[in-house]
Design a protein around this motif. Structure first.
Motif, PDB file in Angstrom:
ATOM      1  N   GLY A 262       0.796  -1.223   0.000  1.00 37.98           N
ATOM      2  CA  GLY A 262       0.000   0.000   0.000  1.00 37.98           C
ATOM      3  C   GLY A 262       0.826   1.269   0.000  1.00 37.98           C
ATOM      4  O   GLY A 262       0.597   2.174  -0.813  1.00 37.98           O
ATOM      5  N   ARG A 266       1.393   4.303  -2.755  1.00 38.44           N
ATOM      6  CA  ARG A 266       1.182   5.716  -2.447  1.00 38.44           C
ATOM      7  C   ARG A 266       2.358   6.571  -2.885  1.00 38.44           C
ATOM      8  O   ARG A 266       2.180   7.657  -3.446  1.00 38.44           O
ATOM      9  CB  ARG A 266       0.930   5.895  -0.942  1.00 38.44           C
ATOM     10  N   GLU A 409      -4.165   8.311  -2.353  1.00 43.33           N
ATOM     11  CA  GLU A 409      -4.767   7.521  -1.275  1.00 43.33           C
ATOM     12  C   GLU A 409      -6.017   6.799  -1.771  1.00 43.33           C
ATOM     13  O   GLU A 409      -6.202   5.602  -1.525  1.00 43.33           O
ATOM     14  CB  GLU A 409      -5.111   8.449  -0.101  1.00 43.33           C
ATOM     15  N   ASP A 410      -6.880   7.547  -2.481  1.00 37.39           N
ATOM     16  CA  ASP A 410      -8.130   6.951  -2.968  1.00 37.39           C
ATOM     17  C   ASP A 410      -7.877   5.821  -3.958  1.00 37.39           C
ATOM     18  O   ASP A 410      -8.600   4.821  -3.981  1.00 37.39           O
ATOM     19  CB  ASP A 410      -8.996   8.026  -3.626  1.00 37.39           C
ATOM     20  N   THR A 413      -6.050   2.655  -2.082  1.00 37.22           N
ATOM     21  CA  THR A 413      -6.834   1.910  -1.096  1.00 37.22           C
ATOM     22  C   THR A 413      -7.805   0.923  -1.747  1.00 37.22           C
ATOM     23  O   THR A 413      -8.432   0.128  -1.055  1.00 37.22           O
ATOM     24  CB  THR A 413      -7.636   2.868  -0.184  1.00 37.22           C
ATOM     25  N   GLU A 415      -8.874  -2.353  -3.272  1.00 41.21           N
ATOM     26  CA  GLU A 415      -8.334  -3.683  -2.986  1.00 41.21           C
ATOM     27  C   GLU A 415      -7.603  -4.285  -4.176  1.00 41.21           C
ATOM     28  O   GLU A 415      -6.573  -4.955  -4.008  1.00 41.21           O
ATOM     29  CB  GLU A 415      -9.468  -4.611  -2.540  1.00 41.21           C
ATOM     30  N   PRO A 420      -3.147  -3.532   2.166  1.00 42.03           N
ATOM     31  CA  PRO A 420      -3.092  -2.596   3.293  1.00 42.03           C
ATOM     32  C   PRO A 420      -1.648  -2.297   3.676  1.00 42.03           C
ATOM     33  O   PRO A 420      -0.755  -3.127   3.466  1.00 42.03           O
ATOM     34  CB  PRO A 420      -3.830  -3.341   4.411  1.00 42.03           C
TER      35      PRO A 420
END
Length: 494
Positions: A262, A266, A409-410, A413, A415, A420
């Motif tokens: 994750g 980012r 971030e959107d 996130t 899946e 995560p």
């Protein structure tokens, strides 16, 4: 004599065969084909990777051609993901712009039809013979709303001046008036206030209502255009490499099902979308200004509250002039001179002959149930719906704040995009394992410390800077509209 060497040779081949089987590229080939690529040339088993330019040059399941195709795919994936993530925002601006624009135009048309219906009933031929004054009024209001270069104050002053000239002649039809005399009459309008306070009040109401309506719809259009444009990302070579490592180097490593970590995701997207994040401060100010003007659409100066009773207000102004016609005429004659009597043989009629009686406008309750009346009832229903739409758009605008800086971030996130942050079963840019680097902050200047993407912070994206300027200009117009001040928009061709 040959038995022992033969057995040893066989054991070596079996061992090699077992090793080759453990390094099969079957999963990679399956995932690669699922992307729509042909399998011709795709390795069955791992090969030496010194030919690769982005992914690890150790043993790999990728040829150079595969790496290049996957690199192009990663750019398309980012673009698709960005468009998907921004689709709700873009559709909100698009659909609301269309809805509000259609409503305001329908409101203008219905207001004109209502005035025409009422004035035909109230004034008859006196109106139909002078109806071009009112047609011009609505034509100019519509031209202003649709972006024409119209000065509302001057246009409304001209309307009242023309109306005064026409009504004054009707009230004094026993005289004849030349152009110079009519021009003189207009000069006395401010001093005499022949229509009472109606011109002053209507000017304030119409200006505030139309400035707010037009600016709000223009704001929706600018928001739509900026969102559509910024959703097309300019992918630099450094970003392209970072995307390939993020999305498809797991393929080359024989781990096609492994999603990126994750925080790794980012960092890559913060680097690739750094310029988009820099749009956020101006975008937030724009959203705040849109919310201010939306308040005007709900308040006492909303366009529906002004336009729906426009016919009544103008008719009452005419009646005010009729009531005070003797005093107004006397003062005009005193200032402009005694007019010439009408030519002999011409029908000379006084006030009572012209107006026949003291006409008064219909109140809303007395209006006949005609097509126009029905359309007004329907319009009131539409307006109530629009009030709910204003509440709806305000809620959506509030959610649109910080949209561009929140994109990484959107997107990460989701899946299907990454795991995560705490996961250790993810691709960390080299292998399966936890990703340890810190996530960098938003915006261009913060990318100096980005461990995944080399970003030249000295060269901001010119295209994004143009969108920032477009938002800044629109924000200033919105703030002025909120304060009731008119700012002319450039023609669409500019």
């Amino acid at each position: 004599m040959l038995g022992i060497p033969f057995v040893l040779c066989t054991l070596v081949l079996v061992a090699l065969g077992a090793d080759a089987t453990s390094r099969s590229c079957g999963d990679v080939r399956h995932a690669y084909a699922a992307k729509g690529f042909a399998l011709a040339g795709a390795p069955q088993h791992e090969i030496a990777g010194e030919h690769l330019r982005v992914c690890s040059q150790g043993y790999t399941c990728c040829t150079l051609e595969m790496e290049e195709r996957l690199s192009d795919q990663s750019k398309m994936d980012l673009q698709s993901l960005l468009e998907e993530t921004s689709s709700t925002l873009r559709s909100t601006f698009t659909s609301r712009h269309k809805k509000f624009d259609e409503f305001f135009l329908e409101l203008l048309d219905n207001s004109e039809k209502s005035l025409n219906d009422m004035f035909v009933r109230t004034y008859g031929k006196l109106y139909t013979h002078n109806s071009e004054i009112f047609e011009d009024l609505f034509s100019e209001l519509k031209r202003y709303y649709t972006g024409g270069n119209v000065n509302l104050e001057e246009m409304l002053n001209d309307f009242w001046s023309r109306l005064l000239e026409r009504v004054f002649q009707l009230l004094n039809s026993q005289y004849t008036f030349g152009d110079d005399y009519l021009e003189c009459i207009s000069k006395y309008a401010d001093q005499l206030k022949p229509f009472g306070d109606a011109p002053h009040k209507l000017k304030a109401q119409v200006t505030r209502a139309f400035v707010a309506a037009r600016t709000f719809v223009q704001g929706l259009m600018v928001g739509r255009e900026v969102a559509n444009r910024v959703s097309k990302v300019n992918i630099s070579p450094a970003c392209s490499k970072a995307l390939t490592r993020l999305m498809y180097c797991p393929y080359c490593a024989g781990l096609p099902e492994l999603r990126p970590c994750g925080n790794y995701c980012r960092n890559v997207l913060k680097g690739c979308l750094a310029n988009q994040a820099d749009l956020d401060p101006e975008w937030n100010l724009f959203i705040d200004a849109m919310l201010l003007v939306a308040d005007r659409l709900e308040g006492p100066f909303n366009i529906e509250a002004v336009m729906e009773p426009l016919d009544v207000k103008i008719s009452e102004a005419i009646m005010t002039l009729q009531d005070n016609s003797m005093q107004v005429s006397a003062k005009v004659f005193q200032g402009c001179g005694q007019p010439k009597p009408a030519v002999m043989g011409r029908s000379v009629r006084g006030v009572s002959d012209v107006f026949n009686a003291r006409f008064r406008p219909y109140s809303p309750e007395e209006r006949p149930t005609t097509a126009a009346g029905t359309s007004l009832d329907r319009l009131r229903t539409v307006w109530r719906t629009m009030q709910h739409s204003v509440i709806d758009i305000k809620e959506k605008l509030k959610k649109a704040k910080r949209f561009w800086s929140a994109l990484p971030e959107d997107m990460c996130t989701q899946e299907r995009v990454s795991t995560p942050p705490e996961s250790e079963q993810c691709w960390n840019s080299h292998t399966k394992g936890r990703y340890f680097p810190e996530v960098v902050k938003d915006g261009l200047t913060s990318q100096l410390s980005n461990p995944e993407v080399e970003v030249d912070i000295t060269r901001p994206d010119t295209f994004i800077r143009q969108q920032i300027m477009a938002l800044r200009v629109m924000t200033n117009k919105l703030r002025s509209a909120y304060n009731g001040n008119d700012i002319l928009f450039p023609d669409s061709s500019e």
